[in-house]
Design a protein around this motif. Structure first.
Motif, short mmCIF file in Angstrom:
data_model
loop_
_atom_site.label_atom_id
_atom_site.label_comp_id
_atom_site.label_asym_id
_atom_site.label_seq_id
_atom_site.Cartn_x
_atom_site.Cartn_y
_atom_site.Cartn_z
N VAL A 98 0.86 -1.18 0.00
CA VAL A 98 0.00 0.00 0.00
C VAL A 98 0.89 1.23 0.00
CG1 VAL A 98 -1.66 1.36 1.32
CG2 VAL A 98 -1.93 -1.11 1.17
N LEU A 99 0.53 2.18 -0.81
CA LEU A 99 1.23 3.46 -0.81
C LEU A 99 0.20 4.56 -0.55
CD1 LEU A 99 3.85 5.15 -1.52
CD2 LEU A 99 2.92 5.30 -3.81
N ARG A 100 0.46 5.38 0.46
CA ARG A 100 -0.42 6.53 0.73
C ARG A 100 0.44 7.78 0.73
NH1 ARG A 100 -5.10 4.11 3.76
NH2 ARG A 100 -4.03 2.37 4.75
N ILE A 101 0.08 8.74 -0.07
CA ILE A 101 0.87 9.98 -0.07
C ILE A 101 -0.02 11.21 -0.13
CG2 ILE A 101 2.93 9.01 -1.19
CD1 ILE A 101 1.85 10.55 -3.75
N GLU A 102 0.55 12.29 0.31
CA GLU A 102 -0.10 13.59 0.11
C GLU A 102 0.72 14.29 -0.97
OE1 GLU A 102 -1.52 15.63 3.76
OE2 GLU A 102 -0.77 17.42 2.74
N VAL A 103 0.03 14.80 -1.96
CA VAL A 103 0.73 15.35 -3.11
C VAL A 103 1.47 16.65 -2.75
CG1 VAL A 103 0.42 16.32 -5.44
CG2 VAL A 103 -0.87 14.28 -4.74
N LYS A 104 2.74 16.70 -3.16
CA LYS A 104 3.52 17.93 -2.94
C LYS A 104 3.73 18.67 -4.25
CE LYS A 104 6.22 15.70 0.65
NZ LYS A 104 6.86 14.51 0.07
N THR A 105 4.13 17.92 -5.29
CA THR A 105 4.34 18.59 -6.58
C THR A 105 3.35 18.08 -7.64
OG1 THR A 105 6.17 17.06 -6.92
CG2 THR A 105 6.74 19.31 -6.33
N SER A 106 3.48 16.79 -8.01
CA SER A 106 2.50 16.22 -8.94
C SER A 106 2.29 14.76 -8.59
CB SER A 106 2.99 16.35 -10.39
OG SER A 106 3.80 15.26 -10.73
N ALA A 107 1.14 14.23 -8.96
CA ALA A 107 0.79 12.86 -8.59
C ALA A 107 1.86 11.89 -9.06
CB ALA A 107 -0.57 12.49 -9.18
N TYR A 108 2.20 11.96 -10.34
CA TYR A 108 3.17 11.03 -10.92
C TYR A 108 4.52 11.14 -10.22
CZ TYR A 108 5.70 8.42 -14.50
OH TYR A 108 6.46 7.49 -15.16
N GLN A 109 5.00 12.39 -10.11
CA GLN A 109 6.31 12.64 -9.52
C GLN A 109 6.39 12.16 -8.07
OE1 GLN A 109 8.67 13.53 -11.39
NE2 GLN A 109 10.23 13.61 -9.80
N ASP A 110 5.34 12.48 -7.29
CA ASP A 110 5.37 12.12 -5.87
C ASP A 110 5.27 10.61 -5.66
OD1 ASP A 110 5.65 14.73 -5.21
OD2 ASP A 110 3.52 15.09 -4.91
N VAL A 111 4.43 9.94 -6.48
CA VAL A 111 4.34 8.49 -6.37
C VAL A 111 5.69 7.88 -6.72
CG1 VAL A 111 3.37 6.40 -7.44
CG2 VAL A 111 1.86 8.24 -6.69
N TYR A 112 6.31 8.42 -7.76
CA TYR A 112 7.61 7.92 -8.17
C TYR A 112 8.64 8.14 -7.06
CZ TYR A 112 12.13 7.53 -10.34
OH TYR A 112 13.42 7.17 -10.59
#
Ligand SMILES: [Zn+2]
Length: 382
Positions: free
Chosen positions: A113-127
């Motif tokens: 599971v990955l949970r994030i709060e976006v800082k710059t962009s969805a793709y970039q932050d997930v990466y």
């Protein structure tokens, strides 16, 4: 059976551990037959394969990563050539004689599971959080056009529940997202995987890439399967497309708008046409009796005549072998060949609800655990 697999995995790990293993990329357009010939390996290895296995051997993707182990005289001892995330061709020397088998890629599967709060962009932050471009790409692919990732802003949230394979201790191959949620300005959009297709919570299918059936057929004579142990033949088989049985000469039409990328023969597939579509999709039409007036580089429209059903290559009767590839990897054509978005039936909806519950329970249990570690990589170099 167990002993066989064990022996094989020992063989495989010794192959990887050895220092004289070379990793190479499969040349575009190269065939197994040419490979054998070039390396002075008897071509009978190919000719002795049955029809389905010769078809499979035509599946080696260009830029597939493969491994060669040579002895001190520069003679090939072993080769492992992947034909999918799950199955590979294994050529090896046994008592001075070369053998060829199809063997499963040895991997384990784990849920994450990955949970994030976006800082710059969805793709970039997930990466950045996962160090996995495969995961970031899988996310965008799963949501299709149902989410505009550009509209995601700082503070929006993303949850991904997915499974990932591990091979030789490293993360390997493609990722399957089971369930995903993006919260855009406190508005949640959720998707759930059910029978190879993504649905919203309401059981309505996400809009998908529109591919139409390429032929009017009598019946489907063979469905899509990845590595599957055949209990009678006692070996691994796969069929990376759909066989539509139809009489010789039946018109074959392009499944979607695109550009012709290949017209010619390709190993066991016989006369083949490949068409590149938008969003990384390619379709393949095999065993054709002849081509319509088309050439490489030409643009075609969905439904445009491209050739005729036949039985060229390794084929026991007239049929169209239809393959669909996403970023060079074979996917189940039935998961994308649709004419409209569909809604689940009442009974399927009940099963779907159970699936959602199971997903949500799993999500509660698994802590956020993004990989952040070395990837074995995809078997295809992008
Ligand atoms: Zn086929």
């Amino acid at each position: 059976m167990k002993r066989f697999i064990l022996a094989l995995s020992l063989l495989t790990s010794s192959l990887f551990a050895s220092s004289s293993v070379e990793e190479r990329l499969w040349d575009n357009g190269d065939t197994l037959l040419q490979f054998l010939q070039r390396n002075s390996i008897p071509m009978a290895l190919y000719y002795n394969l049955d029809r389905e296995d010769q078809e499979l051997a035509s599946e080696i993707a260009s830029r597939a990563k493969y491994q060669i182990l040579k002895d001190t005289n520069g003679q090939i001892e072993q080769v492992l050539i992947p034909i999918s995330d799950e199955l590979q061709i294994h050529i090896y020397k046994s008592k001075d004689e070369y053998k060829l088998t199809f063997t499963p890629v040895d991997y384990t599967k784990e849920e994450r599971v990955l949970r994030i709060e976006v800082k710059t962009s969805a793709y970039q932050d997930v990466y950045e959080e996962s160090q996995s471009s495969t995961l970031a790409r899988a996310m965008v692919r799963a949501f299709k056009s149902s989410v505009n990732f550009r509209s995601i802003q700082k503070g929006d949230k993303i949850t991904l529940y997915y499974s990932q394979k591990r091979r030789e201790g490293k993360l390997w191959g493609d990722i399957t997202i089971h369930m995903a949620m993006v919260e855009i300005n406190k508005n949640a959009r959720e998707i759930f995987l059910f029978n190879d297709t993504y649905y919203g919570r309401d059981g309505k299918e996400l809009e998908s890439f529109l591919l139409a059936k390429p032929v009017v057929y009598k019946r489907i004579s063979s469905h899509f399967t990845t590595a599957r142990f055949h209990p009678v033949l006692k070996r691994y088989r796969a069929h990376l497309g759909i066989d539509y049985a139809a009489p010789t000469g039946t018109p074959v039409k392009s499944a979607g708008n695109g550009t012709v990328s290949f017209v010619g023969t390709q190993g066991g597939y016989g006369k083949v046409i490949k068409i590149k579509h938008a969003s990384g999709y390619t379709t393949l039409y095999a065993h054709l009796s002849r081509f319509a007036k088309i050439k490489t580089g030409q643009k075609v429209k969905q439904g445009q005549l491209i050739g005729y059903v036949g039985s060229t290559g390794m084929s026991t009767g007239p049929h169209l072998h239809f393959g669909v590839y996403l970023n060079n990897k074979a996917i189940n054509p039935l998961s994308v060949v649709k004419i409209a978005k569909s809604e689940l039936s009442t009974q399927a909806k009940a099963e779907f609800k159970q699936k959602i519950n199971a997903y949500e329970e799993a999500l509660q249990k698994i802590q956020t655990n993004p990989p952040k570690e070395e990837e074995f990589g995809n078997y295809i170099e992008f």
